[in-house]
Design an enzyme around this catalytic site. Structure first.
Site, PDB file in Angstrom:
ATOM      1  N   LYS A   1      33.929  53.571 -33.482  1.00 37.87           N
ATOM      2  CA  LYS A   1      35.171  52.948 -33.943  1.00 37.87           C
ATOM      3  C   LYS A   1      36.227  54.048 -33.958  1.00 37.87           C
ATOM      4  CE  LYS A   1      36.960  50.392 -37.942  1.00 37.87           C
ATOM      5  NZ  LYS A   1      36.619  49.818 -39.246  1.00 37.87           N
TER       6      LYS A   1
ATOM      7  N   SER B   1      37.581  44.947 -39.904  1.00 38.85           N
ATOM      8  CA  SER B   1      38.413  45.734 -39.022  1.00 38.85           C
ATOM      9  C   SER B   1      37.666  46.339 -37.818  1.00 38.85           C
ATOM     10  CB  SER B   1      39.056  46.874 -39.807  1.00 38.85           C
ATOM     11  OG  SER B   1      38.068  47.728 -40.339  1.00 38.85           O
TER      12      SER B   1
ATOM     13  N   SER C   1      34.075  45.297 -43.406  1.00 38.40           N
ATOM     14  CA  SER C   1      34.592  45.532 -42.054  1.00 38.40           C
ATOM     15  C   SER C   1      33.531  45.747 -40.977  1.00 38.40           C
ATOM     16  CB  SER C   1      35.535  46.729 -42.055  1.00 38.40           C
ATOM     17  OG  SER C   1      36.640  46.444 -42.833  1.00 38.40           O
TER      18      SER C   1
END
Lengths: 84, 469
Positions: free
Chosen positions: B74, B149, B173
């Site tokens: 990420k 996210s 997330s």
């Protein structure tokens, strides 16, 4: 409820500015959040649970902040500020 | 070959069915073909160089472990000399000078980075649409959001662009996007994985997590990245083998169903999937009991209060002097103001303002202090519950993946409803897909256990996944 003048004060403290067109939408969303946050109540909670705190080893924090760079600010930054 | 799990890839590489270079090239081709907007940076050149090195090592070290499994980070984990943007204008050109611990450990163990994945700006959002690189699409249904996210990480694993990806979990997330994309998402205990080099949002709630196709894959990766790190004081020293109890029979295991959530109105198909999962677990020999969780209606409020205040503190560093895009000869307060105004997105600004509202004790409500007290109370409540049960089972989200473009504040608040308790308490949680709706949208269940009990949820989830498949 947060009013437009309150929002201006908060913007000042946050070092931010908001486009006038977006202010209304932002205010609406913040007020929705505040409505949710105001539901928080601690009335029926026994005090024994609330004041229990985790023990922090001060030596660890001091050695950590000494050897460490600024990348881990956040949590330890606050502790440093309080002169732990 | 790009559709395989980590375990299958290791087996194939050990039997020399294909080389690491061929494997990496196959994934890179898939990434380039993809239209999901899941990647912010592709590290093609360094990946191919590493693949060649891995092939040479695999050839010479006959009895050593196999290396060369590709993965993606990420875009919130610092990677030396590779751009780390956090999907924000503020860090658009930020190239870290050091590796995050999670990256260091993966690199040391021979994993190959293929790129950095798209996400919500500074991890703030639940739909993958708050990114300067544009929205990420759900690979299973392009009209739906992949969640957030860790939107890019979930989409890339679900679309077979990488075998696994890392993510960060502050309020759900990792688990919410994993649930929306029909893959497995693991958030271990707070401190199990070092947060050194993770761009911070809310330090006491931030966790590093794993997104993969199977529970076993999550265990394999967790074995590599878990452990103590002297750069993160909150990391824990316990080092276990998370695969040791994976296939242990479930007879004697007790799972709790929170009565409060069971009585809530949730989507019909999610509720029926929940009931069906309970039946499957009963079949596996698990004892099911109802448990009582207190203040479930306040979880989201407590999470929001703590997260916004910590976010306010963490984001104060983006002043363009230490961090953030720079404007030459920036000296005055006005310029500081201008930079933050120009480079922060609206969602980030909203959370900073809300954090200030609470931190400044506006209206004298003491909301933040009460939220901290409630957090302790919720944790104690969970600890008490885990004296009677090994794990708690409930849906990961109250709704299935919502439509793209749905940026309503209420939807965002609802999305964290069932996941944020694990962040407030620091307890481990895993999400696994259990069913598809009539519209082919995945429904997932979340298993949560007491601190340091990852093995328990991995064991239950592994056997449940085997049964579902």
């Amino acid at each position: 409820m947060l009013l437009e003048k309150d929002l201006h004060k908060l913007l000042f403290f946050s070092n931010l500015q908001i486009d006038l067109k977006k202010q209304k939408k932002l205010l609406r969303e913040i007020n929705l959040n505040i409505k949710l946050l105001k539901k928080i109540d601690v009335e029926n909670i026994s005090s024994t649970n609330i004041f229990k705190r985790t023990r922090i080893n001060l030596k660890d924090i001091k050695s950590h902040t000494k050897t460490h760079n600024k990348n881990s600010i956040g949590y330890y930054y606050i502790l440093n500020k309080q002169n732990v | 070959m790009y559709k395989k799990t980590i375990k299958q890839l290791i087996l194939d590489l050990s039997k020399k069915r294909y080389s690491v270079v061929e494997l990496v090239q196959a994934y890179l081709t898939q990434i380039k073909k993809s239209k999901l907007n899941a990647f912010t940076t592709i590290t093609e050149k360094s990946a191919l160089t590493e693949a060649q090195k891995a092939d040479a090592t695999n050839k010479t070290n006959k009895y050593a472990k196999i290396i060369g499994i590709p993965f993606a980070h990420k875009d919130v984990f610092c990677t030396k000399n590779i751009r780390t943007t956090c999907a924000t204008k503020m860090l658009k050109n930020f190239v870290p000078q050091y590796d995050s611990t999670i990256h260091k450990k993966l690199k040391k163990n021979g994993f190959i980075l293929l790129g950095k994945t798209n996400m919500d700006e500074f991890c703030m959002g639940s739909n993958g649409e708050h990114s300067i690189f544009g929205s990420v699409l759900n690979p299973l249904n392009h009209s739906r959001t992949p969640g957030g996210s860790s939107s890019g990480s979930a989409a890339s694993v679900a679309a077979n662009l990488v075998p696994f990806a890392t993510g960060s979990d502050t309020g759900g997330s990792v688990r919410q996007p994993a649930s929306f994309c029909g893959i497995v998402g693991l958030k271990p205990t707070y401190g199990r994985i070092s947060r050194y080099g993770l761009v911070q949002y809310a330090s006491s709630l931030d966790h590093c997590g794993i997104l993969a196709k199977t529970v076993e894959d999550c265990g394999i990766v967790l074995n590599v990245i878990a452990g103590y790190d002297e750069n993160d004081l909150t990391s824990i020293k316990d080092k276990s083998n998370f695969l040791s109890t994976l296939t242990q029979p479930l007879r004697g295991t007790v799972i709790g169903i929170p009565r409060e959530l069971f009585e809530e109105t949730i989507e019909k198909e999610i509720f029926s999937a929940w009931v069906a999962t309970i039946e499957k677990l009963r079949f596996l020999g698990v004892k099911i009991v109802f448990v009582k969780l207190c203040k479930t209606n306040l979880y989201t409020a407590v999470y929001r209060a703590i997260a916004t205040v910590e976010c306010l503190s963490n984001l104060a560093r983006y002043d363009s002097i230490q961090y953030g895009n720079n404007i030459a000869s920036m000296q005055t307060h006005k310029q500081y103001n201008d930079i933050r105004t120009k480079y922060f997105g609206l969602e980030v600004k909203k959370r900073i303002i809300l954090g200030n509202y609470l931190a400044l004790n506006y209206n004298n409500n003491n909301i933040y202090n009460n939220a901290k007290k409630l957090r302790i109370y919720i944790t104690e409540n969970y600890k008490k519950t885990f004296k009677d049960v090994h794990a708690i089972l409930h849906p990961t989200t109250p709704t299935t993946a919502f439509l793209l473009g749905n940026k309503s504040e209420l939807t965002q608040i609802k999305a964290d409803k069932y996941t944020c308790a694990a962040n407030l308490t620091g307890m481990p949680a895993i999400t696994i897909p259990v069913q598809l709706t009539k519209q082919n949208i995945p429904v997932s269940m979340q298993l949560m256990s007491n601190v340091y009990q990852e093995k328990v949820i991995l064991n239950i989830a592994h056997l449940l996944q085997a049964m579902v498949n």
